[in-house]
Design a protein around this motif. Structure first.
Motif, PDB file in Angstrom:
ATOM      1  N   MET A   1       0.817  -1.216   0.000  1.00 57.97           N
ATOM      2  CA  MET A   1       0.000   0.000   0.000  1.00 57.97           C
ATOM      3  C   MET A   1       0.850   1.264   0.000  1.00 57.97           C
ATOM      4  O   MET A   1       0.319   2.373   0.042  1.00 57.97           O
ATOM      5  CB  MET A   1      -0.923   0.003   1.226  1.00 57.97           C
ATOM      6  CG  MET A   1      -1.952  -1.105   1.205  1.00 57.97           C
ATOM      7  SD  MET A   1      -2.996  -1.060   2.692  1.00 57.97           S
ATOM      8  CE  MET A   1      -4.183  -2.349   2.278  1.00 57.97           C
ATOM      9  N   GLY A   2       2.181   1.100  -0.006  1.00 54.92           N
ATOM     10  CA  GLY A   2       3.070   2.251  -0.014  1.00 54.92           C
ATOM     11  C   GLY A   2       3.301   2.863   1.347  1.00 54.92           C
ATOM     12  O   GLY A   2       3.794   3.995   1.444  1.00 54.92           O
ATOM     13  N   LEU A   3       2.987   2.136   2.412  1.00 57.44           N
ATOM     14  CA  LEU A   3       3.177   2.643   3.759  1.00 57.44           C
ATOM     15  C   LEU A   3       4.610   2.390   4.218  1.00 57.44           C
ATOM     16  O   LEU A   3       5.264   1.456   3.769  1.00 57.44           O
ATOM     17  CB  LEU A   3       2.197   1.972   4.721  1.00 57.44           C
ATOM     18  CG  LEU A   3       0.704   2.157   4.384  1.00 57.44           C
ATOM     19  CD1 LEU A   3      -0.165   1.372   5.354  1.00 57.44           C
ATOM     20  CD2 LEU A   3       0.327   3.639   4.404  1.00 57.44           C
ATOM     21  N   ASP A   4       5.100   3.216   5.127  1.00 56.14           N
ATOM     22  CA  ASP A   4       6.460   3.094   5.623  1.00 56.14           C
ATOM     23  C   ASP A   4       6.618   1.867   6.507  1.00 56.14           C
ATOM     24  O   ASP A   4       5.637   1.281   6.984  1.00 56.14           O
ATOM     25  CB  ASP A   4       6.858   4.349   6.416  1.00 56.14           C
ATOM     26  CG  ASP A   4       7.010   5.570   5.527  1.00 56.14           C
ATOM     27  OD1 ASP A   4       7.268   5.388   4.319  1.00 56.14           O
ATOM     28  OD2 ASP A   4       6.855   6.702   6.035  1.00 56.14           O
ATOM     29  N   TYR A   5       7.877   1.512   6.754  1.00 54.34           N
ATOM     30  CA  TYR A   5       8.192   0.410   7.663  1.00 54.34           C
ATOM     31  C   TYR A   5       8.393   0.959   9.072  1.00 54.34           C
ATOM     32  O   TYR A   5       8.986   2.032   9.228  1.00 54.34           O
ATOM     33  CB  TYR A   5       9.475  -0.299   7.206  1.00 54.34           C
ATOM     34  CG  TYR A   5       9.959  -1.345   8.179  1.00 54.34           C
ATOM     35  CD1 TYR A   5       9.439  -2.636   8.148  1.00 54.34           C
ATOM     36  CD2 TYR A   5      10.908  -1.035   9.145  1.00 54.34           C
ATOM     37  CE1 TYR A   5       9.862  -3.591   9.053  1.00 54.34           C
ATOM     38  CE2 TYR A   5      11.337  -1.986  10.058  1.00 54.34           C
ATOM     39  CZ  TYR A   5      10.808  -3.253  10.009  1.00 54.34           C
ATOM     40  OH  TYR A   5      11.217  -4.199  10.910  1.00 54.34           O
ATOM     41  N   PRO A   6       7.933   0.246  10.127  1.00 51.68           N
ATOM     42  CA  PRO A   6       7.110  -0.960  10.086  1.00 51.68           C
ATOM     43  C   PRO A   6       5.658  -0.616   9.789  1.00 51.68           C
ATOM     44  O   PRO A   6       5.096   0.314  10.372  1.00 51.68           O
ATOM     45  CB  PRO A   6       7.274  -1.542  11.494  1.00 51.68           C
ATOM     46  CG  PRO A   6       7.536  -0.349  12.357  1.00 51.68           C
ATOM     47  CD  PRO A   6       8.300   0.634  11.504  1.00 51.68           C
ATOM     48  N   GLY A   7       5.063  -1.367   8.872  1.00 57.67           N
ATOM     49  CA  GLY A   7       3.780  -0.975   8.330  1.00 57.67           C
ATOM     50  C   GLY A   7       2.564  -1.428   9.092  1.00 57.67           C
ATOM     51  O   GLY A   7       1.470  -0.898   8.872  1.00 57.67           O
ATOM     52  N   GLY A   8       2.712  -2.422   9.985  1.00 57.21           N
ATOM     53  CA  GLY A   8       1.544  -2.957  10.684  1.00 57.21           C
ATOM     54  C   GLY A   8       0.716  -1.908  11.391  1.00 57.21           C
ATOM     55  O   GLY A   8      -0.502  -1.794  11.147  1.00 57.21           O
ATOM     56  N   PRO A   9       1.322  -1.095  12.271  1.00 58.70           N
ATOM     57  CA  PRO A   9       0.539  -0.060  12.955  1.00 58.70           C
ATOM     58  C   PRO A   9      -0.046   0.980  12.001  1.00 58.70           C
ATOM     59  O   PRO A   9      -1.144   1.490  12.227  1.00 58.70           O
ATOM     60  CB  PRO A   9       1.567   0.579  13.899  1.00 58.70           C
ATOM     61  CG  PRO A   9       2.601  -0.484  14.109  1.00 58.70           C
ATOM     62  CD  PRO A   9       2.690  -1.202  12.803  1.00 58.70           C
ATOM     63  N   LEU A  10       0.685   1.287  10.911  1.00 54.19           N
ATOM     64  CA  LEU A  10       0.176   2.266   9.945  1.00 54.19           C
ATOM     65  C   LEU A  10      -1.009   1.696   9.173  1.00 54.19           C
ATOM     66  O   LEU A  10      -1.959   2.417   8.860  1.00 54.19           O
ATOM     67  CB  LEU A  10       1.294   2.667   8.979  1.00 54.19           C
ATOM     68  CG  LEU A  10       2.487   3.380   9.610  1.00 54.19           C
ATOM     69  CD1 LEU A  10       3.568   3.668   8.574  1.00 54.19           C
ATOM     70  CD2 LEU A  10       2.044   4.684  10.283  1.00 54.19           C
ATOM     71  N   LEU A  11      -0.956   0.398   8.856  1.00 51.17           N
ATOM     72  CA  LEU A  11      -2.094  -0.232   8.184  1.00 51.17           C
ATOM     73  C   LEU A  11      -3.323  -0.202   9.088  1.00 51.17           C
ATOM     74  O   LEU A  11      -4.439   0.079   8.630  1.00 51.17           O
ATOM     75  CB  LEU A  11      -1.751  -1.668   7.792  1.00 51.17           C
ATOM     76  CG  LEU A  11      -2.773  -2.402   6.910  1.00 51.17           C
ATOM     77  CD1 LEU A  11      -2.074  -3.430   6.018  1.00 51.17           C
ATOM     78  CD2 LEU A  11      -3.856  -3.094   7.730  1.00 51.17           C
ATOM     79  N   ALA A  12      -3.129  -0.487  10.383  1.00 50.43           N
ATOM     80  CA  ALA A  12      -4.247  -0.457  11.319  1.00 50.43           C
ATOM     81  C   ALA A  12      -4.840   0.950  11.417  1.00 50.43           C
ATOM     82  O   ALA A  12      -6.063   1.113  11.511  1.00 50.43           O
ATOM     83  CB  ALA A  12      -3.792  -0.943  12.690  1.00 50.43           C
ATOM     84  N   LYS A  13      -3.971   1.960  11.386  1.00 48.49           N
ATOM     85  CA  LYS A  13      -4.448   3.346  11.430  1.00 48.49           C
ATOM     86  C   LYS A  13      -5.247   3.679  10.169  1.00 48.49           C
ATOM     87  O   LYS A  13      -6.288   4.341  10.235  1.00 48.49           O
ATOM     88  CB  LYS A  13      -3.256   4.286  11.566  1.00 48.49           C
ATOM     89  CG  LYS A  13      -3.620   5.742  11.763  1.00 48.49           C
ATOM     90  CD  LYS A  13      -2.374   6.580  12.011  1.00 48.49           C
ATOM     91  CE  LYS A  13      -2.724   8.051  12.238  1.00 48.49           C
ATOM     92  NZ  LYS A  13      -1.502   8.864  12.484  1.00 48.49           N
ATOM     93  N   LEU A  14      -4.765   3.204   9.013  1.00 51.52           N
ATOM     94  CA  LEU A  14      -5.482   3.423   7.762  1.00 51.52           C
ATOM     95  C   LEU A  14      -6.809   2.680   7.766  1.00 51.52           C
ATOM     96  O   LEU A  14      -7.833   3.191   7.282  1.00 51.52           O
ATOM     97  CB  LEU A  14      -4.617   2.948   6.587  1.00 51.52           C
ATOM     98  CG  LEU A  14      -5.180   3.145   5.182  1.00 51.52           C
ATOM     99  CD1 LEU A  14      -5.357   4.633   4.870  1.00 51.52           C
ATOM    100  CD2 LEU A  14      -4.267   2.490   4.146  1.00 51.52           C
ATOM    101  N   ALA A  15      -6.827   1.475   8.345  1.00 50.17           N
ATOM    102  CA  ALA A  15      -8.053   0.672   8.393  1.00 50.17           C
ATOM    103  C   ALA A  15      -9.151   1.367   9.187  1.00 50.17           C
ATOM    104  O   ALA A  15     -10.345   1.191   8.902  1.00 50.17           O
ATOM    105  CB  ALA A  15      -7.746  -0.692   8.993  1.00 50.17           C
TER     106      ALA A  15
END
Length: 338
Positions: A173-187
């Motif tokens: 999705m083009g998110l920075d590393y580490p992406g897990g917390p950023l994906l959750a924020k996007l979700a």
């Protein structure tokens, strides 16, 4: 007994001092996130070199924060595996050397046992027995825990762990590393139900996990719907992972008949997962236990605690340096067992 804990299994240098009467005296942590961000993931050689630079200063900091001298320590515990072999060897060499220089015993600690016991650092720790869901970056395990060192692995990931799937999908999705917390924020910005992802391996008996297919499903969905749909895709992905973990936890509790669930590792900080597991345990008349957020990810406190339990039972590490990048959790025995 008072123990220094050293954690260097991957990309965080964690140092802590734990006392079996006073509790946690100090803990210090250095994260290498910025170091690895440009590469989109952990570079093992860079991780090892950074542990070399940071470990001794953090030991000094932990001693100063606890206001003690090395002479008041009774042992050193260090992570010996699983993890990146170079990073493990840094901690093992330092831990064993410090113990030798200070004239105290050293003990090698299993990284996942550290995570499993991290909730014991809290004011209200779980009692044995319980089911543990361990969801760190590289591991997803369901374990029946009857006591320290008494572990039966009920299920594990056959490919990508949940944390890996979060990070790899975030990278898509083009998110920075580490992406897990950023994906959750996007979700959290996404619309539930717009996309429906599969719940892998829930349509058959068993407690194993597989998350690599979700990553592929996400890649195909991104290609079909574009950047505009990323929040909704992130929500669908997170829902699928959380539902899968919850379904497997319910099965494990039914299989064992236990009423207590421990959840530990980096993914255990996910708000959506915590909410769903709270509902699950409430419906079953049980309890769920977590470490505090700062001890969900890798840290020295969990290693100090786990090591103290084994040192108290007389377990020590001979004068050798050894790391185990692969080390099955259920190969451990209870402290003091032959």
């Amino acid at each position: 007994m008072r123990v220094l804990g050293i954690e260097t299994s991957c990309d965080e240098t964690g140092i802590a001092i734990y006392d079996d009467e006073q509790g946690l005296l100090s803990h210090a942590l250095y994260s290498q996130v910025k170091l690895h961000a440009d590469y989109g993931g952990v570079v093992p050689e860079l991780a090892s070199r950074d542990h070399v630079r940071k470990l001794v200063p953090l030991v000094r900091q932990a001693l100063a924060d606890a206001n003690i001298e090395p002479s008041s320590l009774d042992g050193v515990a260090y992570t010996a595996g699983p993890g990146l072999i170079g990073a493990l060897l840094v901690g093992a060499c330092a831990g064993r050397s410090l113990a030798y220089a200070w004239g105290i015993p050293a003990v090698a600690v299993h990284h996942m046992e550290g995570h499993l016991l991290a909730p014991m650092l809290e004011e209200t720790p779980p009692e044995f027995p319980f089911v543990a869901l361990l969801v760190s970056g590289g591991h997803t395990l369901l374990v029946q825990v009857d006591g320290i060192g008494q572990y039966q692995v009920l299920g594990e990931s056959t490919d990508d762990a949940a944390g890996e799937a979060f990070d790899k999908t975030a990278k898509l999705m083009g998110l920075d590393y580490p992406g897990g917390p950023l994906l959750a924020k996007l979700a959290a910005q996404g619309t539930p139900g717009r996309f429906k992802f599969p719940r892998p391996m829930t349509d058959r008996p068993g407690l194993d996990f597989s998350f690599s297919g979700l990553k592929t499903f996400a890649a195909n969905t991104i290609a079909a719907h574009g950047e505009e749909a990323l929040p909704d895709i992130a929500r669908a992905f997170e829902d699928a992972v959380v539902d899968t973990l919850a379904i497997k936890c319910r099965r494990a509790l039914e299989q064992t008949g236990l009423k207590r669930l421990v959840v530990a590792g980096g993914v255990s900080a996910n708000v959506h997962l915590r909410a769903q597991l709270a509902e699950l345990m409430e419906s079953r008349g049980g309890e769920v236990f977590y470490p505090r957020p700062e001890f969900c990810t890798d840290n020295g406190a969990m290693i100090a605690y786990a090591g103290l339990q084994r040192l108290k039972a007389g377990e020590t590490q001979p004068l050798v340096v050894k790391g185990q990048p692969r080390w099955p959790l259920d190969s451990l025995s209870a402290p003091g067992a032959a």
